[in-house]
Design a protein around this motif. Structure first.
Motif, PDB file in Angstrom:
ATOM      1  N   SER B 224     -52.272   2.791   9.234  1.00  0.00           N
ATOM      2  CA  SER B 224     -53.355   2.607   8.160  1.00  0.00           C
ATOM      3  C   SER B 224     -53.381   1.056   8.130  1.00  0.00           C
ATOM      4  O   SER B 224     -52.665   0.461   8.444  1.00  0.00           O
ATOM      5  N   ALA B 225     -54.434   0.784   7.405  1.00  0.00           N
ATOM      6  CA  ALA B 225     -54.345  -0.734   7.067  1.00  0.00           C
ATOM      7  C   ALA B 225     -53.240  -0.893   6.222  1.00  0.00           C
ATOM      8  O   ALA B 225     -52.608  -0.243   5.507  1.00  0.00           O
ATOM      9  N   PRO B 226     -52.550  -2.210   6.270  1.00  0.00           N
ATOM     10  CA  PRO B 226     -51.305  -2.629   5.629  1.00  0.00           C
ATOM     11  C   PRO B 226     -51.340  -2.931   4.143  1.00  0.00           C
ATOM     12  O   PRO B 226     -51.141  -3.975   3.920  1.00  0.00           O
ATOM     13  N   SER B 227     -52.361  -2.132   3.452  1.00  0.00           N
ATOM     14  CA  SER B 227     -52.588  -2.560   2.006  1.00  0.00           C
ATOM     15  C   SER B 227     -52.521  -1.447   1.144  1.00  0.00           C
ATOM     16  O   SER B 227     -52.006  -0.064   1.588  1.00  0.00           O
ATOM     17  N   ARG B 228     -52.548  -1.696  -0.063  1.00  0.00           N
ATOM     18  CA  ARG B 228     -52.457  -0.448  -1.118  1.00  0.00           C
ATOM     19  C   ARG B 228     -53.372   0.629  -0.786  1.00  0.00           C
ATOM     20  O   ARG B 228     -52.960   1.744  -0.706  1.00  0.00           O
ATOM     21  N   ALA B 229     -54.744   0.496  -0.588  1.00  0.00           N
ATOM     22  CA  ALA B 229     -55.592   1.552  -0.418  1.00  0.00           C
ATOM     23  C   ALA B 229     -55.004   2.022   1.016  1.00  0.00           C
ATOM     24  O   ALA B 229     -55.222   3.495   1.245  1.00  0.00           O
ATOM     25  N   GLY B 231     -51.964   2.529   2.013  1.00  0.00           N
ATOM     26  CA  GLY B 231     -50.952   3.335   1.735  1.00  0.00           C
ATOM     27  C   GLY B 231     -51.263   4.732   1.332  1.00  0.00           C
ATOM     28  O   GLY B 231     -50.929   5.782   1.487  1.00  0.00           O
ATOM     29  N   VAL B 232     -52.450   4.516   0.236  1.00  0.00           N
ATOM     30  CA  VAL B 232     -52.891   5.861  -0.310  1.00  0.00           C
ATOM     31  C   VAL B 232     -53.257   7.013   0.784  1.00  0.00           C
ATOM     32  O   VAL B 232     -53.132   7.826   0.884  1.00  0.00           O
ATOM     33  N   ALA B 233     -54.111   6.153   1.575  1.00  0.00           N
ATOM     34  CA  ALA B 233     -54.551   7.003   2.723  1.00  0.00           C
ATOM     35  C   ALA B 233     -53.504   7.663   3.418  1.00  0.00           C
ATOM     36  O   ALA B 233     -53.738   8.855   4.049  1.00  0.00           O
ATOM     37  N   ALA B 234     -52.613   6.839   3.888  1.00  0.00           N
ATOM     38  CA  ALA B 234     -51.623   7.160   4.878  1.00  0.00           C
ATOM     39  C   ALA B 234     -51.024   8.596   4.121  1.00  0.00           C
ATOM     40  O   ALA B 234     -50.582   9.445   4.763  1.00  0.00           O
ATOM     41  N   ALA B 256     -46.319   0.675   0.144  1.00  0.00           N
ATOM     42  CA  ALA B 256     -45.462   1.592  -0.365  1.00  0.00           C
ATOM     43  C   ALA B 256     -46.072   2.051  -1.905  1.00  0.00           C
ATOM     44  O   ALA B 256     -46.020   3.008  -2.263  1.00  0.00           O
ATOM     45  N   PHE B 257     -46.612   0.887  -2.431  1.00  0.00           N
ATOM     46  CA  PHE B 257     -47.038   1.018  -3.812  1.00  0.00           C
ATOM     47  C   PHE B 257     -48.360   1.967  -3.592  1.00  0.00           C
ATOM     48  O   PHE B 257     -48.439   2.843  -4.285  1.00  0.00           O
ATOM     49  N   GLY B 258     -49.165   1.709  -2.623  1.00  0.00           N
ATOM     50  CA  GLY B 258     -50.256   2.773  -2.446  1.00  0.00           C
ATOM     51  C   GLY B 258     -49.700   4.249  -2.246  1.00  0.00           C
ATOM     52  O   GLY B 258     -50.174   5.304  -2.815  1.00  0.00           O
ATOM     53  N   VAL B 259     -48.624   4.336  -1.570  1.00  0.00           N
ATOM     54  CA  VAL B 259     -48.045   5.657  -1.336  1.00  0.00           C
ATOM     55  C   VAL B 259     -47.562   6.274  -2.749  1.00  0.00           C
ATOM     56  O   VAL B 259     -47.899   7.482  -3.078  1.00  0.00           O
ATOM     57  N   CYS B 260     -47.090   5.432  -3.566  1.00  0.00           N
ATOM     58  CA  CYS B 260     -46.530   5.835  -4.981  1.00  0.00           C
ATOM     59  C   CYS B 260     -47.935   6.323  -5.859  1.00  0.00           C
ATOM     60  O   CYS B 260     -47.797   7.484  -6.223  1.00  0.00           O
TER      61      CYS B 260
END
Lengths: 349, 349
Positions: B224-229, B231-234, B256-260
């Motif tokens: 995914s894009a290496p960004s917070r957004a 991370g959410v998508a991934a 990682a923050f996006g994943v959280c």
DNA sequence: GAAGATAATTGGAACGTTCCAATTATGTCA
DNA sequence: TGACATAATTGGAACGTTCCAATTATCTTC
């Protein structure tokens, strides 16, 4: 290899014209014939000529150096990083390049970098002044005729343009929104009290409380560093109060994120158990969980506008200082737990 | 007022010496007598002289311009903001000033800004290349003898120094740590697959799984894009799998923050219900809740080292390219829910 | 106190460009 | 074709500095 540089004279020689003609071509002057222009351009590419702006600048006025300076007080704060990106965008597409320096709130360092930028002949400066900057610090700069735009923070008495957000109105709107949701004990968290920005925001907080017929309790304003860590510290202290607040408007988004962290460390759910509102609307504000309700100042847009203002002044030659206060709007998301947001969240699950 | 600039000749005149002497004073040459030096310096202050580096640079070699360029691919990512701050620190105290430009991953823009920086005569360049940068893009720059240090990302075939972190070892350590905690289904989330950094980290992931006798499931790596957004998508996609992962090592901290965030949106508690490990160790990693377990690369330190390497090359004149891979260490915090951390967290409450 | 060494200072050329005034080439018109 | 306007080109001075070679002032030493 590639030791001695290619000059306009080399080009002239190779193209069979004079250096003056080459200079004209470089400036895209309409005076030069199409066919010679084409030939010269071909030679330029062929020899790998690179324009020497230093030399050009020596002959021209300083305002054509095509360098603008931008100095910020804390680049690790994403607000300023985005501001810098906004500046970079317009500045780049106007053919300028930006000197960026970080002062880390040190006026000494600020003095040094501004001096250094002057030596390099900047055409203008965008400055988010370090804490404690005085009008005298900018005096010789403006006396030399270099346009300066202050952003975010003003410097009292300095004869320079400024672009700040409407701090009073922003915090007011935030407080009114919280009061409208039924909160009575609303804290104001974070920020250094000795800054104009802090005073303005605090005043907005106080005025809005009065407007809504709520009492102003001084214990509910707790200052701290305007950072994530500062936010953690501030909420820690606020939760120690005998009568706890139920909501907070924060000095900026970084503080607000810290407040959310601190709440979670106390097993409180930001947005559910405690309402928090930020200020700035940095990009993470949308994607964070809960998404942060915040006063949007659009840092990139602010950077762009500051750059446009500066370029306008550079092109105008001598421009008078104008003070722009940029309007601001409350973006309601999840972190203040309004009724509508609760519905929204439930429908998501 | 203050229209015509004060030159070295004005100083010479006012001090009753020659311009050559003034020049010597400016360069702090030992050849000049103490008393004349004092007098000249006094006049310099009195007349408010500002040194014209453009003119000086015309006469001297390019490597004395005291400008270094730094171009990054995404300044809104705090990793790069901190990197820039690190560079700024050492560069400033060496008397240099930095051109900072943001490419937003556009090679076109990158080409433009590098060209512009060359015109201004930078002494060296620190580059975090945009995706898709090729060796050819840097060829003429290095041919002209300007030292270049690539950071974060390498460019295959380019004859420039580079400073990258040990991606393979970092991700390996993270995976081994998770496996040691008993996780079997460990995902690798985020990042663009067409980058060298991604390949290296992915290889580290695969090798570590093999080392620990765990199966490698391709469905568990979701880019995914290496960004917070991103991370959410991934994590959204990873949670859709028939057999869900129980832990993830992420491409970087933003992911990682996006994943959280994404986990919380699914009522999963990062650190408790799902282990997540980041890469970079940006400042928020410590203060976030839960504090992020991450592979620390110390972005500011990396910036400082890159700047030191570049300055070394500038001073050395002609220096050969060296490739430094900077070692990296796993910082265990709360987000991977190790037993010891659980104890720690309980004791906090 | 003359000779040589050393310390301090200096004028002028050079860096690569722009700009001005002057020149040459080209076109137009009666 | 001559006269004039216009288009295109050009040499040289200037910008503010550094550096070199040359000069002048100040010490040593015999």
């Amino acid at each position: 290899m590639g030791k001695e540089r290619v000059t306009v004279i080399d080009i002239a020689h190779a193209a069979g014209v004079s250096k003056s003609t080459v200079s004209l071509v470089l400036q895209a002057s309409p005076l030069v014939n199409e066919v010679t222009r084409a030939k010269v351009n071909a030679v330029i590419r062929e020899l790998g000529y690179v324009y020497n702006r230093g030399a050009a600048n020596l002959r021209q006025s300083n305002s054509k150096s095509k360098i603008i300076g931008i100095v910020v007080n804390d680049l690790t704060n994403s607000f300023f990083a985005e501001l810098a990106v906004g500046v970079d965008m317009v500045v780049q597409s106007a053919g300028y390049v930006q000197f960026l320096a970080n002062t880390a709130e040190s006026v000494d360092r600020q003095r040094e970098v501004i001096a250094s930028m002057r030596e390099h002949g900047i055409s203008g400066l965008i400055l988010s002044p370090a804490r404690g900057t005085e009008a005298a610090d900018l005096k010789s700069l403006v006396a030399s005729g270099i346009p300066v735009v202050n952003v975010v923070r003003q410097v009292a008495g300095a004869k320079v343009s400024s672009l700040v957000s409407d701090n009073h109105a922003g915090v007011s709107a935030a407080v009114r929104h919280l009061a409208g949701l039924g909160h009575h004990r609303i804290a104001f968290l974070g920020g250094f009290p000795d800054t104009a920005v802090f005073s303005e925001r605090l005043q907005g907080y106080r005025d809005a409380l009065s407007d809504m017929d709520l009492a102003v309790h001084d214990e509910l304003v707790v200052s701290s560093a305007p950072s994530r860590a500062g936010g953690v510290a501030a909420i820690e202290r606020a939760l120690l109060l005998r009568e706890r607040p139920t909501a907070a408007v924060c000095f900026n988004d970084a503080v607000a994120f810290g407040v959310c962290d601190g709440l979670r460390a106390h097993r409180l759910d930001p947005g559910e158990d405690f309402a928090v509102i930020g200020f700035d609307d940095v990009i993470e504000a949308q994607t964070a969980v809960p998404a942060l309700t915040t006063v949007s100042v659009d840092p990139q847009g602010m950077g762009r506008r500051a750059a446009q203002l500066l370029l306008k002044q550079i092109n105008a030659g001598r421009a008078e200082a104008e003070a722009i206060v940029s309007s601001v709007r409350l973006v309601v998301r999840q972190s203040c737990g309004s009724a509508s947001d609760k519905r929204e969240r439930l429908s998501l699950l």
